[in-house]
Write an enzyme that holds these catalytic residues in place. Structure first.
Site, PDB file in Angstrom:
ATOM      1  N   CYS A 330     -54.155 -24.546 -10.043  1.00 38.68           N
ATOM      2  CA  CYS A 330     -54.241 -23.278 -10.770  1.00 38.68           C
ATOM      3  C   CYS A 330     -53.259 -23.133 -11.937  1.00 38.68           C
ATOM      4  O   CYS A 330     -53.660 -22.670 -13.005  1.00 38.68           O
ATOM      5  CB  CYS A 330     -54.175 -22.085  -9.817  1.00 38.68           C
ATOM      6  SG  CYS A 330     -53.092 -22.278  -8.409  1.00 38.68           S
ATOM      7  N   ARG A 359     -48.710 -32.671  -1.628  1.00 37.86           N
ATOM      8  CA  ARG A 359     -47.834 -31.680  -1.016  1.00 37.86           C
ATOM      9  C   ARG A 359     -47.002 -32.381   0.033  1.00 37.86           C
ATOM     10  O   ARG A 359     -47.528 -33.145   0.835  1.00 37.86           O
ATOM     11  CB  ARG A 359     -48.656 -30.559  -0.351  1.00 37.86           C
ATOM     12  CG  ARG A 359     -49.488 -29.800  -1.348  1.00 37.86           C
ATOM     13  CD  ARG A 359     -50.306 -28.718  -0.689  1.00 37.86           C
ATOM     14  NE  ARG A 359     -51.176 -28.103  -1.692  1.00 37.86           N
ATOM     15  CZ  ARG A 359     -52.044 -27.137  -1.424  1.00 37.86           C
ATOM     16  NH1 ARG A 359     -52.144 -26.656  -0.192  1.00 37.86           N
ATOM     17  NH2 ARG A 359     -52.799 -26.642  -2.374  1.00 37.86           N
ATOM     18  N   GLN A 377     -59.395 -31.477  -4.001  1.00 36.22           N
ATOM     19  CA  GLN A 377     -60.201 -30.341  -3.560  1.00 36.22           C
ATOM     20  C   GLN A 377     -61.379 -30.142  -4.495  1.00 36.22           C
ATOM     21  O   GLN A 377     -61.335 -30.529  -5.652  1.00 36.22           O
ATOM     22  CB  GLN A 377     -59.364 -29.054  -3.619  1.00 36.22           C
ATOM     23  CG  GLN A 377     -58.204 -29.010  -2.681  1.00 36.22           C
ATOM     24  CD  GLN A 377     -57.445 -27.700  -2.825  1.00 36.22           C
ATOM     25  OE1 GLN A 377     -56.954 -27.380  -3.901  1.00 36.22           O
ATOM     26  NE2 GLN A 377     -57.373 -26.946  -1.753  1.00 36.22           N
ATOM     27  N   ASP A 379     -62.001 -27.709  -6.190  1.00 37.59           N
ATOM     28  CA  ASP A 379     -61.223 -26.540  -6.565  1.00 37.59           C
ATOM     29  C   ASP A 379     -61.717 -25.974  -7.889  1.00 37.59           C
ATOM     30  O   ASP A 379     -62.094 -26.728  -8.768  1.00 37.59           O
ATOM     31  CB  ASP A 379     -59.771 -27.025  -6.725  1.00 37.59           C
ATOM     32  CG  ASP A 379     -58.776 -25.905  -6.843  1.00 37.59           C
ATOM     33  OD1 ASP A 379     -59.102 -24.779  -6.423  1.00 37.59           O
ATOM     34  OD2 ASP A 379     -57.673 -26.158  -7.350  1.00 37.59           O
ATOM     35  N   HIS A 381     -61.226 -22.335 -10.707  1.00 35.79           N
ATOM     36  CA  HIS A 381     -60.654 -21.030 -11.027  1.00 35.79           C
ATOM     37  C   HIS A 381     -61.559 -20.329 -12.007  1.00 35.79           C
ATOM     38  O   HIS A 381     -61.966 -20.909 -13.006  1.00 35.79           O
ATOM     39  CB  HIS A 381     -59.234 -21.199 -11.564  1.00 35.79           C
ATOM     40  CG  HIS A 381     -58.345 -21.842 -10.551  1.00 35.79           C
ATOM     41  ND1 HIS A 381     -58.120 -23.194 -10.536  1.00 35.79           N
ATOM     42  CD2 HIS A 381     -57.732 -21.331  -9.460  1.00 35.79           C
ATOM     43  CE1 HIS A 381     -57.370 -23.482  -9.488  1.00 35.79           C
ATOM     44  NE2 HIS A 381     -57.117 -22.388  -8.816  1.00 35.79           N
ATOM     45  N   LYS A 461     -57.117 -13.163   0.249  1.00 38.60           N
ATOM     46  CA  LYS A 461     -58.143 -14.207   0.236  1.00 38.60           C
ATOM     47  C   LYS A 461     -59.184 -14.010   1.322  1.00 38.60           C
ATOM     48  O   LYS A 461     -58.921 -13.414   2.368  1.00 38.60           O
ATOM     49  CB  LYS A 461     -57.495 -15.593   0.375  1.00 38.60           C
ATOM     50  CG  LYS A 461     -56.907 -15.904   1.734  1.00 38.60           C
ATOM     51  CD  LYS A 461     -56.304 -17.325   1.741  1.00 38.60           C
ATOM     52  CE  LYS A 461     -55.616 -17.609   3.063  1.00 38.60           C
ATOM     53  NZ  LYS A 461     -54.885 -18.870   3.077  1.00 38.60           N
ATOM     54  N   HIS A 507     -59.534 -17.703  -7.434  1.00 39.03           N
ATOM     55  CA  HIS A 507     -59.436 -19.091  -6.956  1.00 39.03           C
ATOM     56  C   HIS A 507     -60.561 -19.279  -5.948  1.00 39.03           C
ATOM     57  O   HIS A 507     -60.776 -18.413  -5.113  1.00 39.03           O
ATOM     58  CB  HIS A 507     -58.144 -19.338  -6.168  1.00 39.03           C
ATOM     59  CG  HIS A 507     -56.881 -19.055  -6.900  1.00 39.03           C
ATOM     60  ND1 HIS A 507     -55.910 -20.007  -7.081  1.00 39.03           N
ATOM     61  CD2 HIS A 507     -56.402 -17.920  -7.475  1.00 39.03           C
ATOM     62  CE1 HIS A 507     -54.883 -19.473  -7.716  1.00 39.03           C
ATOM     63  NE2 HIS A 507     -55.148 -18.212  -7.970  1.00 39.03           N
TER      64      HIS A 507
END
Length: 636
Positions: A330, A359, A377, A379, A381, A461, A507
């Site tokens: 992000c 991570r 991911q 992923d 946005h 979320k 997100h």
RNA sequence: GCCGCUGUAGCUCAGAGGCAGAGCAGCUGUUUCGUAAACAGCAGGUCGUGGGUUCAAGUCCCACCGGCGGCUCCA
């Protein structure tokens, strides 16, 4: 409209079913919890009558789930009795019923070993045999403090209770501070077994001392206990770490803890999913980007990750710069957005990225593919105007539904995670965003339950959970509203009115971490992937070496149609080759001998073991291509 | 990170102070076979790593590193 939907949605909280006193449902490995038959009673502040009339209704007349709850609860007491007898100096903490059984936490002079569990279990059976009455009453706090004066954990619990009186339960010489819900006697415990001992922090806080937690399994009957143990064995056979090795998909090695090595077959699966998501991205109007892996920590300071997650990020120095390896996409996406001017005409802007994230997860939490340090991911946005917000969320819902259907995952359940302790943004913004998310769920005709305090630091979320083939629940996708980054990155677009406005930011991930998803999917399917994802879609099995040439022709014909086909040209007999393909869970086996060669056909067998007879090669190709292109979720 | 358990061949496991083993997988050869395992032979190991005790250590002790089950955490 939203407000009324909102109120309806918030009622979801009441129907939420959670094990009482149990740890919050969870995480990592603990996310995999066999669905529990235990139904919700009111956990907090049981009424007086609950306790004084403990046995007002005969145990045998209670609903089955209440009986099971009480059996497990009483078994915990009987366990504590046995432990206190073994260690008179033991301090005992809490002992609730949980999914599949019960546990009790103790502070003991030495650590328990598996032999101790045997001893304790034998001692518990004596109590069962003695069939002692279990009695309970409300007593004043002062008296409770006197009774438990040598029990620091009990004293702490007493201090935490708001009422003037507390529950006190006894059987034989054993007494416990307890809110109740017990069998009438110790002889009504059903079938139980002490399972394991594990460490657990007092009150779940790692700053507190670690206690020894003894877990027990308990079911109404021996048969149900055996069935549960059998189910657990079956789950072990589906373990993705085991199947990952057996199917040659990936491996993990201490040389790179938490970072899987994807083998060629696993990579086909991995890329199959990525290709699939890309296809949906085209359909749903996403733009894919590739942003850097390494950023000056200034980026992470702007986003707030440095302040909130520095310990979990990989950081190093280079050229006098402090660098942070990206743990999320992000901030990079916000930086991209901020790098140019945007008109409202460009919105919604949906930025997707598959690049690798790192991570620094603590060593103790790593687990196969479901908890890793390096992953990517699906992923994305979404930057949009407030007007577009609802439609964007709905669009994400549609996409989630589509993906779940295509992958054969069934209907997800939804949780709404609200403001955590560490959070950016004002309380009002949180409330508004939380309401928006909840309302969007209900106006999409769905329900949700609340997960208080479990939101991200930057916003509330929605979590999408699915139940796998053997009843375990897993969190996959999330949709989050961001209350921090649009402001901290100074994101602006020019509106219709010619003025600058701050975009809203969403997100969302559907599969979530590809690594984790594949781990879950392996366990869900037991390795029987639908044909479109199967690394090897068919194996051609020649009966004798003289059929090798023909087998090669068959493979070439199918490969020409884009199918992944191999010939088993090894020295084994046909039966062994079939067995091998079967164990590799290959969707189709094409046996070719004299007869088939004659007819330009193959004897077709699927992995359920069905013999589909001799089928012309072109027809087999048609069938497989159709199955692939429709993403058929084949029977296992 | 914390607590407990655990680490022997690629995999599954036996060996518990006295010569490092089995099955499967692998390799070689023989067999050319009709729907879940043909037969024979060969090869395969610093017993997680380092230190200690002992005439002698997979085996006992200590430390470290993995793995497993929990706890905590999960942007």
């Amino acid at each position: 409209m939203l407000a009324s939907c909102l109120r309806a949605g918030m009622r979801g909280e009441e129907s939420r079913v959670e094990p009482r006193e149990a740890p919050r449902v969870p995480s990592g490995r603990r996310r995999i919890v066999f669905s529990a038959p235990v139904q919700g009673r009111h956990e907090e502040n049981p009424t007086m009558s609950d306790q004084t009339n403990e046995h007002a209704v005969a145990f045998k007349d209670l609903p089955p789930e209440e009986r099971l709850f009480r059996m497990r609860h009483s078994a915990a007491h009987v366990l504590a009795e046995a432990v206190l007898e073994m260690f008179p100096e033991a301090k005992y903490a809490i002992g609730p019923p949980v999914d599949n059984g019960f546990y009790y936490d103790f502070d003991l002079p030495r650590t328990l070993n598996p032999d101790d569990l045997q001893t304790l279990e034998a001692r518990m059976r004596q109590s069962v045999k003695a069939n002692l009455p279990i009695t309970g009453e409300q007593i004043p706090k002062d008296r409770a403090r006197e009774i438990f004066k040598d029990q620091p954990y009990k004293l702490e619990l007493i201090d935490g209770i708001e009422d003037d009186t507390v529950g006190h339960f006894m059987h034989g010489g054993f007494e416990d501070l307890c809110r109740g819900g017990h069998t009438e006697t110790t002889g009504q415990l059903g079938a139980f077994k002490l399972d394991r001992v594990a460490g657990a922090y007092w009150r779940g806080d790692e700053k507190n001392p670690m206690l020894q937690r003894v877990y027990g399994l308990l079911f109404p009957t021996k048969e149900e206990l055996a069935a549960y143990e059998h189910q657990r064995e079956e789950a072990e056979k589906r373990d993705h770490r085991r199947l990952g090795r057996e199917l040659d998909l990936f491996h993990l090695d201490p040389i790179a803890p938490g970072a899987p090595f994807w083998h060629p077959k696993g990579t086909l699966l991995y890329n199959g999913l990525v290709d699939y998501m890309r296809e949906l991205y085209r359909e749903y109007g996403y733009d894919e980007v590739v942003t850097p892996q390494l950023f000056n920590v200034d980026l992470w300071k702007t986003s707030g990750h440095y302040q909130n997650f520095a310990d979990d990020m990989y950081m190093f120095e280079s050229d006098d710069e402090e660098i942070g390896v990206k743990p999320m996409n992000c901030p990079g996406h916000c930086h991209y957005f901020a790098s140019g001017h945007h008109s409202y005409r460009e919105l919604p802007l949906r930025l997707a990225e598959f690049t690798r994230l790192h991570r620094n997860e603590r060593s103790g939490v790593l687990h196969g593919l479901t908890r890793v340090r390096a992953f990517s991911q699906d992923d994305a946005h979404i930057y949009c105007t407030p007007d577009q917000f609802d439609e964007e969320i709905f669009s994400v819902f549609r996409m989630i539904e589509r993906v779940y259907t295509d992958l054969g995952l069934g209907e997800p359940t939804i949780r709404l995670a609200t403001r955590p302790e560490k959070a950016v943004g004002s309380a009002e913004d949180w409330e508004r965003a939380t309401e928006l998310l909840g309302a969007s769920v209900t106006s999409a005709g769905k329900e949700y339950t609340l997960a208080p305090g479990e939101g991200a630091f930057y916003g509330p979320k929605l979590e999408f959970h699915f139940k796998d083939a053997i009843g375990r629940s897993w969190q996959l996708g999330t949709v989050q509203v961001d209350l921090g980054m649009p402001a901290s990155f100074g994101l602006r677009y020019i509106g219709e009115d010619g003025e600058e406005h701050q975009p809203m930011m969403i997100h969302r991930a559907i599969l979530g971490s590809l690594e984790r998803f594949i781990g879950v999917y392996i366990e869900h399917t037991g390795g029987h992937f639908p044909l479109w994802l199967a690394p090897v879609q068919a194996v051609v099995i020649p009966i004798a070496d003289r059929h090798l040439d023909y087998a090669g022709t068959v493979r070439a014909q199918l490969q020409a149609r884009g199918l992944r086909v191999q010939v088993d040209d090894g020295p084994d007999r046909m039966g062994a080759k079939i067995r091998k393909a079967q164990l590799q869970k290959v969707p189709y086996m094409l046996v070719v001998g004299d007869r088939e060669q004659e007819q330009q056909a193959a004897a077709l067998r699927d992995r359920t073991g069905d013999d589909l007879g001799a089928v012309p090669i072109f027809q087999i190709g048609d069938r497989m291509v159709d199955e692939r292109d429709t993403r058929s979720v084949q029977a296992r």
